[in-house]
Structure formats: structure tokens, C-alpha cells
Design a protein around this motif. Structure first.
Motif, PDB file in Angstrom:
ATOM      1  N   LEU A  74      -2.088   6.013   6.055  1.00 27.03           N
ATOM      2  CA  LEU A  74      -0.768   6.535   6.019  1.00 27.03           C
ATOM      3  C   LEU A  74      -0.488   7.666   5.904  1.00 27.03           C
TER       4      LEU A  74
ATOM      5  N   PHE B 286       1.325   3.683  -3.197  1.00 24.26           N
ATOM      6  CA  PHE B 286       0.789   4.970  -3.246  1.00 24.26           C
ATOM      7  C   PHE B 286       1.575   6.280  -2.937  1.00 24.26           C
TER       8      PHE B 286
ATOM      9  N   HIS C 117       0.841  -1.197  -0.126  1.00 22.36           N
ATOM     10  CA  HIS C 117      -0.214   0.252   0.192  1.00 22.36           C
ATOM     11  C   HIS C 117       1.007   1.501  -0.080  1.00 22.36           C
TER      12      HIS C 117
ATOM     13  N   LYS D 199      -4.721   8.678  -3.050  1.00 24.66           N
ATOM     14  CA  LYS D 199      -5.179   7.125  -1.633  1.00 24.66           C
ATOM     15  C   LYS D 199      -6.365   6.694  -2.740  1.00 24.66           C
TER      16      LYS D 199
ATOM     17  N   SER E 265      -5.424   0.674  -2.636  1.00 24.57           N
ATOM     18  CA  SER E 265      -6.657   0.732  -2.126  1.00 24.57           C
ATOM     19  C   SER E 265      -8.139   0.584  -2.739  1.00 24.57           C
TER      20      SER E 265
ATOM     21  N   LEU F 232      -5.583   9.192   5.568  1.00 22.89           N
ATOM     22  CA  LEU F 232      -4.212   9.491   5.202  1.00 22.89           C
ATOM     23  C   LEU F 232      -3.887  11.204   5.866  1.00 22.89           C
TER      24      LEU F 232
END
Length: 143
Positions: free
Chosen positions: A101, A61, A57, A123, A129, A138
Motif C-alpha cells: 500500500l 484502507f 484493499h 493498514k 487487510s 505500507l
């Protein structure tokens, strides 16, 4: 429609709690990497599926944000992303309930509001995601 496939292999020996296994990826970056109950639910040596999802992830991202920044005319000097995955017991099993995140980025010439917009878009749209059935939060800031 373009299609991309990646593969991985898991081998497990023994019971869930007392056994152990290895993980290997198509690229061989992971090659017979050990994983076990203690690595998953404790602090044992080796990796675990949730740690790998968190790494995927953070990487997904960061790359999505880099593409979005480039598309908007910005060249990032550095994007540092951390992913903290939370797994909770539920109904006798476990589920990934959340991922936080955190990103700190050095991007010359970008306004904070534009950065926030692009980070939120990354995101929402990075493939990892999109596959997770978890709350994703986030915390994005310019360094």
C-alpha cells in the motif's frame, strides 16, 4: 453484533485457459464485466480477481484512514492510495503473497508522527487487510 453482507456473481464458460466469464456485483457497478485467463495472467481486456482485490484493499484502507483521521479531529483534503498485489506460483498453483500500500495524503494540521500512527492502524485494521493471508507493507507520506 452488526452484520453486513455484499454479494457478487461469476459466470464462466469453457476451459480455464481458453474460456471466459463475467463478473457482476450486487450494486451493479460491475455488470457482466468480462474476465479471462489473458486478463488475469497477461494484458488482455477485462478484469481479474487480483485486480479487484487490489482495488478493494486501496479503497478499504483509504476509508479506514479517513475514519481514523476524523476520529482524531483531522479532516483529510485528499487520501490517494495505491495497492500493488503480488501473486506467486506455489506448489503447482498460485497465491497472493504480498500487497504494498502506498498512500499520499493532504491533511491540514497533522504532525507526521501522528499520521504514521493512524496510517499503520488503518493498514492493520481495515477489513480487507484482516482477511488477506499475505505480507502487507505500507509507504505512507503527507503530500
Amino acid at each position: 453484533m452488526a452484520q453486513l453482507k455484499r454479494t457478487a456473481n461469476a459466470v464462466w464458460h469453457g476451459t480455464g485457459k481458453d474460456g471466459d466469464g463475467t463478473l457482476t456485483t450486487q450494486s451493479a457497478t460491475l455488470s457482466s464485466v468480462p474476465y479471462s485467463y489473458i486478463a488475469r495472467f497477461g494484458d488482455g481486456k477485462g478484469t481479474n480477481p487480483e485486480e479487484l482485490i487490489a482495488a478493494a484493499h486501496a479503497g478499504c484502507f483509504s476509508m479506514a484512514l479517513a475514519f481514523m483521521l476524523s476520529g482524531a479531529g483531522f479532516t483529510p483534503e485528499e487520501i490517494k492510495a495505491d495497492a500493488v498485489l503480488t501473486m506467486e506460483g506455489e506448489g503447482g498453483g498460485w497465491r497472493i503473497s504480498a500487497v504494498k500500500l502506498t498512500v499520499r495524503a493532504k491533511i491540514p494540521g497533522i504532525e507526521p508522527g501522528k499520521f504514521q500512527d493512524l496510517a499503520a492502524e488503518a493498514k492493520a485494521n481495515c477489513p480487507v487487510s484482516r482477511v488477506l493471508n499475505a505480507e502487507i507493507t505500507l509507504d505512507a507520506a503527507l503530500a
